[in-house]
Design an enzyme around this catalytic site. Structure first.
Site, PDB file in Angstrom:
ATOM      1  CE  LYS A  78    -106.822 -42.194  64.823  1.00  0.00           C
ATOM      2  NZ  LYS A  78    -106.856 -40.951  64.012  1.00  0.00           N
ATOM      3  CB  SER A 153    -110.253 -39.513  64.732  1.00  0.00           C
ATOM      4  OG  SER A 153    -109.111 -39.610  63.892  1.00  0.00           O
ATOM      5  CB  SER A 177    -107.609 -37.020  63.126  1.00  0.00           C
ATOM      6  OG  SER A 177    -108.962 -36.992  62.729  1.00  0.00           O
TER       7      SER A 177
END
Lengths: 463, 58, 59
Positions: A78, A153, A177
């Site tokens: 990420k 996210s 997330s």
């Protein structure tokens, strides 16, 4: 292209010298080239680094010096995880040209385990905006149907793992997330116990709620990846100084004798879920009972109470982190991140302190509820992924989510696929453990997953 | 809080918001306040926080 | 900060202050604001606060 392999399958074949890490990496890079124009899951593909990592792993394979089960496995991070010499943007204009000089601790740990770094993955801006269409890069899309939302996210990791572009990846979880995109993209994703994994070198959102964790296709893979990222970090003030358990210890042992609580009011009353999600949870309850677990209903405070304490704390802490930029570069943020956090300017110091006092009450309540239990199960998302253009801007204020309760309490929580809904997209459930009892969470998740056929199906776009 | 007071709080925070942005944020402000109220239940005066100060700084 | 904004701010947090008390309160708040500004300083966004959330392992 070859078929899809799990991490455990690839590791077994690499160990037996039946699979070349270089060929596996080339297959993943080919998939990225073919598919990612539809998915936008990568912000940066590090092809040369991936091939160098893969060749090094292959050399170790040939010399019989593999580092372990993750050696030669293609992964992505990420894009809030710092990577030395590799751009790390938080999917934001504010860090468009940010190149860190050091790896985050987790990035280093996975590199030390021999993983192959394929690149940096899309995220909601600074792990809270999104899905945004006004940032330097487009939002990731769901491989099960690219018109639909990945959730966030950790959106790029959700899309990339589901489509087989990488075999696993990192996420971060402040209010859901990791588990949100795992649920909507049909993955196994765990938010570990607060303090189990270092957050150092990961762009923060909310210091007392942030967790790092892995996202993979199967529960077994999730255990393998978590094993390689867990451990005390003396330079992370939230890090727990305790030995790391064997995450795979319970795999294959079934659930006989486990005591499982069901927080039914979360998904029946507090935020009613879709019929397919409910069917999946009821099916899991039935499976656990028939497999010898004792299953009982559990009642705690309304889910909105956990969300309220969590959102006030998250907003206040995130606002503090972003305040200097908010004052000088407000309009360089995307609309969603900017507006969602600007509201926090109206919170008072007492609002924050009261929320942390309420959090302590909620932690004690959940601890008492779990006193005679090994696990809790509930929903992890309301249903299948909505269309990416139909995600309400203020959803987090309007409806409580299923994941925040376990950020507030810090408990380990795993989202697993529990089937497919009317639209053909995945649905999910959530398995929650006691502090630092991830192995028990994986034990139950693996027993459930391997007794069902959900893992044999990949998104049609990728298949 | 009135819209004028709401705007004053944002101005004081140093945020440069347009009137349209303030209007939208003010429209959802009651939702945030509902959350704040939920996080402010009756608690004893001595109720501790979930975060702790530790003199042994790491 | 303008007088109007200060009054608005006081009202916004639910305080009811007599008009003749307001200038004194405003002076105190100005001192507090300056102190808060000093405390803020220049920091990395990655810097952790001193207080930490703690979770005890299962016993």
């Amino acid at each position: 292209m070859t078929g899809f392999l799990t991490i455990a399958e690839a590791a077994s074949q690499i160990a037996a010298k039946k699979l070349s890490p270089v060929e596996l990496t080339k297959t993943c890079l080919d998939r990225v080239k073919t598919l990612d124009s539809k998915l936008n899951s990568f912000l940066l593909v590090t092809e040369e680094r991936a091939m160098a990592d893969a060749k090094a792993a292959e050399a170790r394979m040939m010399s019989g010096s593999l580092k372990g089960k993750l050696d030669g496995i293609p992964i992505g991070h990420k894009d809030i995880y710092n990577t030395a010499g590799i751009r790390t943007t938080a999917h934001s204009k504010l860090l468009e040209n940010n190149v860190p000089t050091e790896d985050s601790v987790v990035v280093q740990k996975w590199a030390d385990a021999g993983t192959v770094l394929m690149g940096k993955l899309a995220t909601h801006e600074f792990a809270i905006g999104g899905p945004s269409f006004d940032l330097p890069w487009p939002p990731a899309r769901n491989p099960w149907n690219p018109d639909h939302f990945t959730a966030g996210s950790s959106s790029g990791t959700g899309a990339a793992v589901a489509a087989g572009l990488v075999l696993g990846g990192t996420g971060s979880d402040t209010g859901g997330s990791i588990r949100g995109p795992s649920a909507l993209c049909g993955l196994a994703g765990i938010k570990p116990t607060y303090g189990l994994c270092s957050r150092r070198g990961v762009l923060p959102l909310s210091n007392t709620l942030d967790h790092t964790g892995p996202m993979t296709w199967t529960v077994e893979d999730c255990a393998l990846m978590l094993q390689a990222m867990a451990g005390h970090d003396p330079l992370d003030p939230g890090s727990a100084n305790r030995p790391v358990a064997d995450m795979t210890a319970g795999l294959g042992k079934g659930v006989k004798g486990l005591r499982i609580g069901v927080i039914r009011h979360f998904y029946e009353e507090d935020n009613p879920v879709s019929p397919a999600t409910r069917k999946g949870i009821e099916g899991a309850i039935d499976f656990f009972r028939k497999s010898g677990a004792e299953v009982v209903d559990v009642k705690v405070s309304p889910m909105m109470d956990y969300n309220a304490a969590g959102w006030v704390i998250l907003s206040a802490e995130a606002y503090t982190i972003h305040e200097p930029w908010f004052k000088t570069r407000f309009n360089d943020y995307g609309e969603l991140m900017r507006d969602r956090l600007a509201l926090a300017a109206t919170l008072s110091a007492s609002d924050y302190v009261q929320a942390t006092r309420r959090r302590r009450e909620l932690c004690l309540e959940m601890k008492a509820a779990m006193a005679d239990l090994d696990l809790i199960i509930t929903a992890s998302a309301p249903g299948e992924a909505p269309k990416i253009t139909e995600v309400p801007k203020w959803l987090m204020l309007q409806k409580p989510n299923f994941t925040m309760a376990f950020n507030v309490t810090g408990l380990p929580a795993l989202s697993v696929c529990s089937g497919y809904g009317e639209g053909g997209l995945p649905v999910s459930l959530q398995i929650v453990g006691k502090p630092f009892q991830e192995a028990t969470v994986f034990q139950a998740g693996h027993a459930y997953e391997t007794a069902h056929d959900w893992r044999s199906k990949r998104p049609a776009l990728a298949a | 809080m009135t819209k004028e007071e709401f705007g004053a709080v944002l101005d004081r925070a140093g945020l440069k918001l347009s009137d349209a942005q303030k209007t939208e944020l003010f429209s959802v402000y009651p939702l945030l306040q509902a959350m704040v109220a939920r996080a402010h239940p009756e608690m004893p005066r001595e109720a501790e926080m979930s975060i702790m100060f530790n003199a042994e700084v790491k | 900060m303008s007088d109007v904004s200060f009054e608005a701010r006081v009202r916004a947090v639910g305080l009811r202050v007599a008009a003749d008390e307001l200038p004194k309160l405003q002076a105190i708040v100005a001192d507090l604001d300056r102190a808060a500004q000093t405390v803020r300083g220049q920091r990395s966004y990655a810097e952790e606060p001193l207080s930490a959330f703690r979770l005890k392992p299962v016993t």
